[in-house]
Design an enzyme around this catalytic site. Structure first.
Site, PDB file in Angstrom:
ATOM      1  N   LYS A  13       0.919  -1.148   0.081  1.00 50.07           N
ATOM      2  CA  LYS A  13      -0.420   0.169   0.278  1.00 50.07           C
ATOM      3  C   LYS A  13       0.958   1.637  -0.052  1.00 50.07           C
ATOM      4  CE  LYS A  13      -1.671  -1.001   3.776  1.00 50.07           C
ATOM      5  NZ  LYS A  13      -1.201  -2.244   4.377  1.00 50.07           N
ATOM      6  N   ARG A  88      -9.240   1.334   9.205  1.00 56.98           N
ATOM      7  CA  ARG A  88      -9.048   0.236   9.372  1.00 56.98           C
ATOM      8  C   ARG A  88     -10.164  -1.222   9.842  1.00 56.98           C
ATOM      9  NH1 ARG A  88      -2.793   1.136   8.786  1.00 56.98           N
ATOM     10  NH2 ARG A  88      -2.460  -0.842   9.230  1.00 56.98           N
ATOM     11  N   ARG A 127      11.922  -6.375   5.225  1.00 55.98           N
ATOM     12  CA  ARG A 127      11.834  -4.887   4.247  1.00 55.98           C
ATOM     13  C   ARG A 127      12.480  -4.132   5.409  1.00 55.98           C
ATOM     14  NH1 ARG A 127       5.762  -2.340   5.440  1.00 55.98           N
ATOM     15  NH2 ARG A 127       6.594  -3.353   7.424  1.00 55.98           N
ATOM     16  N   ARG A 160      11.720  -2.063  10.602  1.00 57.83           N
ATOM     17  CA  ARG A 160      10.572  -1.503  12.183  1.00 57.83           C
ATOM     18  C   ARG A 160      10.605  -2.222  12.537  1.00 57.83           C
ATOM     19  NH1 ARG A 160       5.139  -0.041   7.996  1.00 57.83           N
ATOM     20  NH2 ARG A 160       4.644  -0.978   9.989  1.00 57.83           N
ATOM     21  N   ARG A 171      -0.382  -8.574  13.441  1.00 52.70           N
ATOM     22  CA  ARG A 171      -0.667  -7.224  13.021  1.00 52.70           C
ATOM     23  C   ARG A 171      -1.791  -8.079  11.866  1.00 52.70           C
ATOM     24  NH1 ARG A 171       4.484  -5.493  10.899  1.00 52.70           N
ATOM     25  NH2 ARG A 171       2.733  -3.949   9.260  1.00 52.70           N
TER      26      ARG A 171
END
Ligand code: AP5
Length: 219
Positions: A13, A88, A127, A160, A171
């Site tokens: 996203k 969300r 990531r 992160r 998550r």
């Protein structure tokens, strides 16, 4: 053009929202980026959001809705926006509808980026993010690799805290329970644009652009 990006963690996203914002000359608004900036700066909002983010849970609706309402009231959103990570929950979607209606506006598209779960986990574990500007890189998918300094701004590259495996699983559970229902919500409003996100970033961008400009299949 008023657009929201839907999809699970790691769907791409943020990657696509940055590109779309550049393409259409409208702001990219990421609630995750806003929270991370507040955590970094040690603000009251950052302190309150941090405990939820570290557990891989959603931040309470009332905290999020207030910051989005404030952000959308700024001048640069007058000709549109790309919302990334909001809404969300169905309550956030209803709040967004109301805040746009108050300004005589409405949502044009809800883009749902679909990616199989095993690919999501690989993307998230690989990531690396710039601490300064939030640019994303990936140890598995970027030919040049993330390197030690951001190619956009020279900032420090880090992983992160919520990208650790256990937190990622939580998550994904939060996504399935609270965010996935938005797919049917926006389908019923005729706003859903389904896009295959399991392709190279340029191809995904092309598919989204087609969906927004009318030659893509609606969901
Ligand atoms: P947030 O920052 O929004 O995280 P997220 O939704 O979990 O999304 P991600 O950033 O993990 O994934 P993405 O889909 O943007 O993928 P990306 O482009 O980075 O939220 C973090 C936390 O903040 C939440 O858990 C919650 O606590 C809180 N929060 C935020 N908003 C909230 C709200 N509205 N309500 C309540 N709480 C909220 O891509 C992932 C990786 O894959 C990158 O390395 C990228 O380089 C790579 N990649 C991307 N596309 C491709 C591709 N096509 N091929 C190969 N690699 C790709």
């Amino acid at each position: 053009m008023n657009v929201v990006m839907l999809g699970p963690p790691g769907a791409g996203k943020g990657t696509q929202a940055v590109r779309l914002a550049g393409l259409y000359g409208i702001p990219h608004i990421s609630t995750g980026d806003i929270f991370r900036e507040n955590v970094r700066e040690g603000t009251e909002l950052g302190r309150r959001a941090r405990e939820y983010m570290e557990r891989g849970e959603l931040v309470p609706d009332e905290l999020v809705i207030e910051i989005v309402a404030d952000r959308l009231s700024r001048e640069d959103c007058r000709s549109g926006f790309i919302l990334d990570g909001f809404p969300r929950t169905v309550a956030q979607a209803e709040a967004l509808k109301d805040m746009l209606a108050e300004r005589g506006r409405s949502l044009d598209h809800a883009v749902n980026v679909e990616v199989p779960e095993e690919v999501l986990v690989k993307r998230i574990s690989g990531r690396r993010t710039c601490r300064e500007c939030g640019a994303n890189y990936n140890v598995h998918f970027d030919e040049e690799g993330p390197g030690e300094a951001c190619r956009e701004c020279g900032g420090e590259i880090y992983q992160r805290e919520d990208d650790l495996e256990e937190t990622v699983r939580r998550r994904l559970r939060e996504y399935r329970a609270k965010t996935a229902p938005l797919i049917d919500h926006y389908r019923s409003e005729g706003l859903l644009r389904q896009v295959d996100g399991n392709a190279p970033p340029d191809e995904v961008l092309r598919a989204i652009k087609n969906a927004l400009e009318g030659s893509g299949a609606a969901g």
